[in-house]
Design a protein around this motif. Structure first.
Motif, PDB file in Angstrom:
ATOM      1  N   TYR A   1       0.834  -1.190   0.000  1.00  0.00           N
ATOM      2  CA  TYR A   1       0.000   0.000   0.000  1.00  0.00           C
ATOM      3  C   TYR A   1       0.874   1.248   0.000  1.00  0.00           C
ATOM      4  CZ  TYR A   1      -4.000  -2.971   0.973  1.00  0.00           C
ATOM      5  OH  TYR A   1      -4.977  -3.911   0.889  1.00  0.00           O
ATOM      6  N   LYS A   2       0.351   2.321  -0.521  1.00  0.00           N
ATOM      7  CA  LYS A   2       1.077   3.584  -0.617  1.00  0.00           C
ATOM      8  C   LYS A   2       1.199   4.289   0.741  1.00  0.00           C
ATOM      9  CE  LYS A   2       1.103   7.795  -3.413  1.00  0.00           C
ATOM     10  NZ  LYS A   2       0.421   8.530  -4.497  1.00  0.00           N
ATOM     11  N   TYR A   3       0.148   4.176   1.568  1.00  0.00           N
ATOM     12  CA  TYR A   3       0.111   4.877   2.850  1.00  0.00           C
ATOM     13  C   TYR A   3      -0.046   3.884   3.992  1.00  0.00           C
ATOM     14  CZ  TYR A   3      -0.909   8.777  -0.236  1.00  0.00           C
ATOM     15  OH  TYR A   3      -0.858   9.702  -1.231  1.00  0.00           O
ATOM     16  N   GLU A   4       0.614   4.210   5.105  1.00  0.00           N
ATOM     17  CA  GLU A   4       0.470   3.442   6.344  1.00  0.00           C
ATOM     18  C   GLU A   4       0.318   4.438   7.480  1.00  0.00           C
ATOM     19  OE1 GLU A   4       3.447   1.054   9.198  1.00  0.00           O
ATOM     20  OE2 GLU A   4       3.309   0.248   7.151  1.00  0.00           O
ATOM     21  N   LEU A   5      -0.670   4.220   8.307  1.00  0.00           N
ATOM     22  CA  LEU A   5      -0.971   5.111   9.413  1.00  0.00           C
ATOM     23  C   LEU A   5      -1.034   4.285  10.693  1.00  0.00           C
ATOM     24  CD1 LEU A   5      -2.108   7.937  10.323  1.00  0.00           C
ATOM     25  CD2 LEU A   5      -4.357   6.994   9.828  1.00  0.00           C
ATOM     26  N   ASN A   6      -0.373   4.762  11.751  1.00  0.00           N
ATOM     27  CA  ASN A   6      -0.400   4.088  13.043  1.00  0.00           C
ATOM     28  C   ASN A   6      -0.909   5.064  14.087  1.00  0.00           C
ATOM     29  OD1 ASN A   6       1.024   1.401  12.588  1.00  0.00           O
ATOM     30  ND2 ASN A   6       2.388   2.876  11.613  1.00  0.00           N
ATOM     31  N   LYS A   7      -1.907   4.649  14.834  1.00  0.00           N
ATOM     32  CA  LYS A   7      -2.478   5.501  15.878  1.00  0.00           C
ATOM     33  C   LYS A   7      -2.349   4.784  17.214  1.00  0.00           C
ATOM     34  CE  LYS A   7      -4.834   8.839  17.750  1.00  0.00           C
ATOM     35  NZ  LYS A   7      -4.066   9.974  18.200  1.00  0.00           N
TER      36      LYS A   7
ATOM     37  N   THR B   1      -4.434  -0.234  32.495  1.00  0.00           N
ATOM     38  CA  THR B   1      -4.294   0.750  31.442  1.00  0.00           C
ATOM     39  C   THR B   1      -4.060  -0.053  30.180  1.00  0.00           C
ATOM     40  OG1 THR B   1      -3.349   2.389  32.928  1.00  0.00           O
ATOM     41  CG2 THR B   1      -2.962   2.711  30.564  1.00  0.00           C
ATOM     42  N   TYR B   2      -4.998   0.038  29.265  1.00  0.00           N
ATOM     43  CA  TYR B   2      -4.912  -0.688  28.001  1.00  0.00           C
ATOM     44  C   TYR B   2      -4.210   0.197  26.986  1.00  0.00           C
ATOM     45  CZ  TYR B   2      -8.448  -3.904  29.875  1.00  0.00           C
ATOM     46  OH  TYR B   2      -9.128  -4.814  30.631  1.00  0.00           O
ATOM     47  N   PHE B   3      -3.221  -0.353  26.293  1.00  0.00           N
ATOM     48  CA  PHE B   3      -2.507   0.361  25.239  1.00  0.00           C
ATOM     49  C   PHE B   3      -2.926  -0.244  23.907  1.00  0.00           C
ATOM     50  CE2 PHE B   3      -0.044   0.914  29.040  1.00  0.00           C
ATOM     51  CZ  PHE B   3       0.308   2.252  28.993  1.00  0.00           C
ATOM     52  N   VAL B   4      -3.376   0.610  23.005  1.00  0.00           N
ATOM     53  CA  VAL B   4      -3.904   0.168  21.721  1.00  0.00           C
ATOM     54  C   VAL B   4      -3.104   0.831  20.601  1.00  0.00           C
ATOM     55  CG1 VAL B   4      -5.949   0.129  20.231  1.00  0.00           C
ATOM     56  CG2 VAL B   4      -6.220  -0.032  22.719  1.00  0.00           C
ATOM     57  N   ASN B   5      -2.692   0.039  19.632  1.00  0.00           N
ATOM     58  CA  ASN B   5      -2.099   0.578  18.413  1.00  0.00           C
ATOM     59  C   ASN B   5      -2.943   0.079  17.254  1.00  0.00           C
ATOM     60  OD1 ASN B   5      -0.123  -0.342  15.938  1.00  0.00           O
ATOM     61  ND2 ASN B   5       0.185   1.755  16.642  1.00  0.00           N
ATOM     62  N   ILE B   6      -3.417   0.999  16.455  1.00  0.00           N
ATOM     63  CA  ILE B   6      -4.206   0.650  15.280  1.00  0.00           C
ATOM     64  C   ILE B   6      -3.400   1.055  14.056  1.00  0.00           C
ATOM     65  CG2 ILE B   6      -6.346   1.068  14.013  1.00  0.00           C
ATOM     66  CD1 ILE B   6      -7.655   1.707  16.744  1.00  0.00           C
ATOM     67  N   SER B   7      -3.156   0.103  13.175  1.00  0.00           N
ATOM     68  CA  SER B   7      -2.425   0.355  11.936  1.00  0.00           C
ATOM     69  C   SER B   7      -3.401   0.256  10.773  1.00  0.00           C
ATOM     70  CB  SER B   7      -1.308  -0.670  11.751  1.00  0.00           C
ATOM     71  OG  SER B   7      -0.373  -0.560  12.800  1.00  0.00           O
ATOM     72  N   ILE B   8      -3.411   1.280   9.937  1.00  0.00           N
ATOM     73  CA  ILE B   8      -4.306   1.356   8.784  1.00  0.00           C
ATOM     74  C   ILE B   8      -3.434   1.573   7.546  1.00  0.00           C
ATOM     75  CG2 ILE B   8      -6.255   2.581   7.730  1.00  0.00           C
ATOM     76  CD1 ILE B   8      -7.046   1.415  10.407  1.00  0.00           C
ATOM     77  N   VAL B   9      -3.779   0.901   6.448  1.00  0.00           N
ATOM     78  CA  VAL B   9      -3.066   1.085   5.191  1.00  0.00           C
ATOM     79  C   VAL B   9      -4.065   1.385   4.076  1.00  0.00           C
ATOM     80  CG1 VAL B   9      -1.102  -0.386   5.822  1.00  0.00           C
ATOM     81  CG2 VAL B   9      -3.098  -1.402   4.695  1.00  0.00           C
ATOM     82  N   GLY B  10      -3.577   1.985   3.009  1.00  0.00           N
ATOM     83  CA  GLY B  10      -4.431   2.263   1.862  1.00  0.00           C
ATOM     84  C   GLY B  10      -3.644   2.917   0.750  1.00  0.00           C
ATOM     85  N   ASN B  11      -4.257   3.016  -0.401  1.00  0.00           N
ATOM     86  CA  ASN B  11      -3.608   3.606  -1.570  1.00  0.00           C
ATOM     87  C   ASN B  11      -4.115   4.989  -1.921  1.00  0.00           C
ATOM     88  OD1 ASN B  11      -1.769   1.552  -2.231  1.00  0.00           O
ATOM     89  ND2 ASN B  11      -3.430   0.331  -3.087  1.00  0.00           N
ATOM     90  N   LYS B  12      -5.211   5.409  -1.303  1.00  0.00           N
ATOM     91  CA  LYS B  12      -5.829   6.677  -1.684  1.00  0.00           C
ATOM     92  C   LYS B  12      -6.227   7.449  -0.429  1.00  0.00           C
ATOM     93  CE  LYS B  12      -9.637   8.514  -4.417  1.00  0.00           C
ATOM     94  NZ  LYS B  12     -10.896   8.214  -5.089  1.00  0.00           N
ATOM     95  N   LEU B  13      -5.988   8.746  -0.435  1.00  0.00           N
ATOM     96  CA  LEU B  13      -6.405   9.607   0.666  1.00  0.00           C
ATOM     97  C   LEU B  13      -7.794  10.158   0.380  1.00  0.00           C
ATOM     98  CD1 LEU B  13      -3.106  11.624   1.266  1.00  0.00           C
ATOM     99  CD2 LEU B  13      -3.884   9.521   2.406  1.00  0.00           C
ATOM    100  N   GLN B  14      -8.491  10.564   1.433  1.00  0.00           N
ATOM    101  CA  GLN B  14      -9.770  11.246   1.277  1.00  0.00           C
ATOM    102  C   GLN B  14      -9.519  12.664   0.749  1.00  0.00           C
ATOM    103  OE1 GLN B  14     -12.455  10.729   4.784  1.00  0.00           O
ATOM    104  NE2 GLN B  14     -10.585   9.899   5.672  1.00  0.00           N
TER     105      GLN B  14
END
Length: 116
Positions: free
Chosen positions: A13-19, A44-57
């Protein structure tokens, strides 16, 4: 500040986002084998969400961080996890992670840019 390394599977994928986010919540495991975890206690819960995609909004985002935060932090922060619906399962860390994953995956289906 030390940069976080994310164990994300290789992708094309072109983009990778980690929150990253965290939330505080209490729970108990209602099972005789749970030992001390049968008692109400907090984490205390620690969460990492990784999102990928090829197109931005149109706004330049892959996804909206606020929506990701609502799904995990906003829903569970400062709650008794046992008060939420876990589809008949105990609110173990594994079940919480699986539930958040499914909620994020479902939320992504509403995006026209098809993030994963």
């Amino acid at each position: 500040m030390l940069q976080q390394f994310y164990p994300v599977k290789a992708h094309n994928y072109k983009y990778e986002l980690n929150k990253d986010m965290n939330f505080a919540a209490a729970h108990y495991i209602d099972h005789e084998s749970a030992g001390k975890c049968q008692n109400v206690h907090g984490h205390t819960y620690f969460v990492n969400i990784s999102i990928v995609g090829n197109k931005l909004q149109d706004n330049g985002f892959l996804v909206n961080f606020q929506e990701l935060k609502r799904i995990a932090h906003g829903k569970y922060d400062h709650t008794l996890m046992n008060d939420h619906d876990w589809n008949g399962e105990q609110p173990s860390t594994e079940v919480v992670a699986k539930t958040i994953y499914k909620a994020v995956r479902e939320a992504l289906t509403a995006y026209d840019n098809k993030p994963q």
